[in-house]
Scaffold this active site. Structure first.
Site, PDB file in Angstrom:
ATOM      1  N   GLY A  14       0.817  -1.205   0.000  1.00 41.32           N
ATOM      2  CA  GLY A  14       0.000   0.000   0.000  1.00 41.32           C
ATOM      3  C   GLY A  14       0.851   1.256   0.000  1.00 41.32           C
ATOM      4  O   GLY A  14       0.541   2.234   0.677  1.00 41.32           O
ATOM      5  N   GLY A  15       1.912   1.236  -0.793  1.00 40.83           N
ATOM      6  CA  GLY A  15       2.893   2.317  -0.748  1.00 40.83           C
ATOM      7  C   GLY A  15       2.644   3.457  -1.704  1.00 40.83           C
ATOM      8  O   GLY A  15       3.503   4.341  -1.834  1.00 40.83           O
ATOM      9  N   ILE A  19      -0.013   6.949   4.436  1.00 45.51           N
ATOM     10  CA  ILE A  19       1.077   6.611   5.350  1.00 45.51           C
ATOM     11  C   ILE A  19       2.153   5.782   4.649  1.00 45.51           C
ATOM     12  O   ILE A  19       3.349   5.970   4.880  1.00 45.51           O
ATOM     13  CB  ILE A  19       0.518   5.859   6.573  1.00 45.51           C
ATOM     14  CG1 ILE A  19      -0.316   6.814   7.438  1.00 45.51           C
ATOM     15  CG2 ILE A  19       1.632   5.223   7.397  1.00 45.51           C
ATOM     16  CD1 ILE A  19      -1.166   6.128   8.488  1.00 45.51           C
ATOM     17  N   TYR A 151     -13.806  -3.105  11.661  1.00 48.31           N
ATOM     18  CA  TYR A 151     -12.500  -2.453  11.592  1.00 48.31           C
ATOM     19  C   TYR A 151     -11.770  -2.565  12.929  1.00 48.31           C
ATOM     20  O   TYR A 151     -10.584  -2.925  12.979  1.00 48.31           O
ATOM     21  CB  TYR A 151     -12.674  -0.987  11.211  1.00 48.31           C
ATOM     22  CG  TYR A 151     -11.375  -0.217  11.139  1.00 48.31           C
ATOM     23  CD1 TYR A 151     -10.499  -0.400  10.071  1.00 48.31           C
ATOM     24  CD2 TYR A 151     -11.026   0.686  12.132  1.00 48.31           C
ATOM     25  CE1 TYR A 151      -9.311   0.296   9.997  1.00 48.31           C
ATOM     26  CE2 TYR A 151      -9.837   1.385  12.071  1.00 48.31           C
ATOM     27  CZ  TYR A 151      -8.974   1.196  10.998  1.00 48.31           C
ATOM     28  OH  TYR A 151      -7.789   1.889  10.938  1.00 48.31           O
TER      29      TYR A 151
END
Length: 247
Positions: A14-15, A19, A151
């Site tokens: 998830g780069g 974040i 979540y």
């Protein structure tokens, strides 16, 4: 700028945004060879332009185990090892218990839990003593935020994995820790606030330091946990939340 990560190979899932991207930029500036993943090639290309420093992108879906295998095969061909894994990819879906369905459950747990587990497992053959794993958690794993039990539970699992894997991997000399942000100025969080008038003001009012987190706040914590500065820190959850979870 120091070069704490000179010669280190860093994999960030998830780069391409938020974040993950902020952390990738910092690792690259401090000398690391960075690999990032993303599902969309356009976002991946834009992220690589921002990161620079020879960063490498591997398009894929981390919930697909074949894509994860391909990611580490690419790293193995290019550099033959992994020093640091930041298992960052995740999703936030605020869905009340009465409204959630099986598809909601699968989407949240496939990305926040299953993908995280296999991101770490498939990295292990390339990791040696001194390796570091940082998991992206959330203060929601420790606090019962209303209307988002899926979540909350998925992030509680992340915290549990860090404890268990610290024991499982101690003989290999691999450290595992969790960075757990509070409300942070990400695209995902902004989408949530835009859909819920008044939510941002209410959230900020509950933060002792009186603001949302910045991406660099969390990236700084990730790099600390990944560096030798935290060499005696293991199985720990580092809250980056302006004091919400502690006060």
């Amino acid at each position: 700028m120091t070069k704490r990560f000179e010669g280190k190979i860093v994999v960030i899932t998830g780069g391409s945004d938020g974040i993950g991207l902020a952390s990738a930029e910092r690792f690259a500036m401090e000398g690391a060879q960075v690999y990032i993943t993303a599902r969309r090639q356009e976002m991946l290309d834009e992220a690589l332009d921002r990161i620079g420093h020879g960063a490498i992108g591997v398009r894929g879906d981390v919930t697909n185990l074949a894509d994860l295998t391909a990611l580490y095969e690419r790293v193995a061909r290019g550099h033959g090892k992994v020093d640091i894994v930041f298992a960052n990819a995740g999703t936030h879906q605020p869905i009340p218990l009465e409204a959630l369905d099986e598809a909601d459950f699968d989407e949240t747990f496939d990305l926040n839990v299953k993908a995280l587990v296999f991101t770490v497992q498939k990295a292990l053959p390339l990791m040696a003593a001194g390796g570091v794993i940082v998991l992206n958690g959330s203060i929601a794993g420790s606090k019962a935020y209303p209307g988002q039990s899926l979540y909350n539970a998925s992030k509680a699992a992340v915290r549990s994995f860090a404890r268990s894997w610290t024991i499982d991997l101690k003989d290999r000399g691999i450290r595992v820790n969790v960075v757990s942000p509070g409300a942070t100025e990400t695209r995902m969080m902004r989408d949530y606030f835009d859909a819920a008038p008044g939510a941002e003001e209410a959230v900020v009012a509950g933060v002792p330091l009186g603001r949302l987190g910045h991406l660099e706040d969390v990236a700084n914590a990730v790099l600390f946990l990944a560096s030798s500065d935290s060499s005696f820190v293991a199985g720990h959850e580092l809250f980056v939340d302006g004091g919400v979870a502690a006060v």
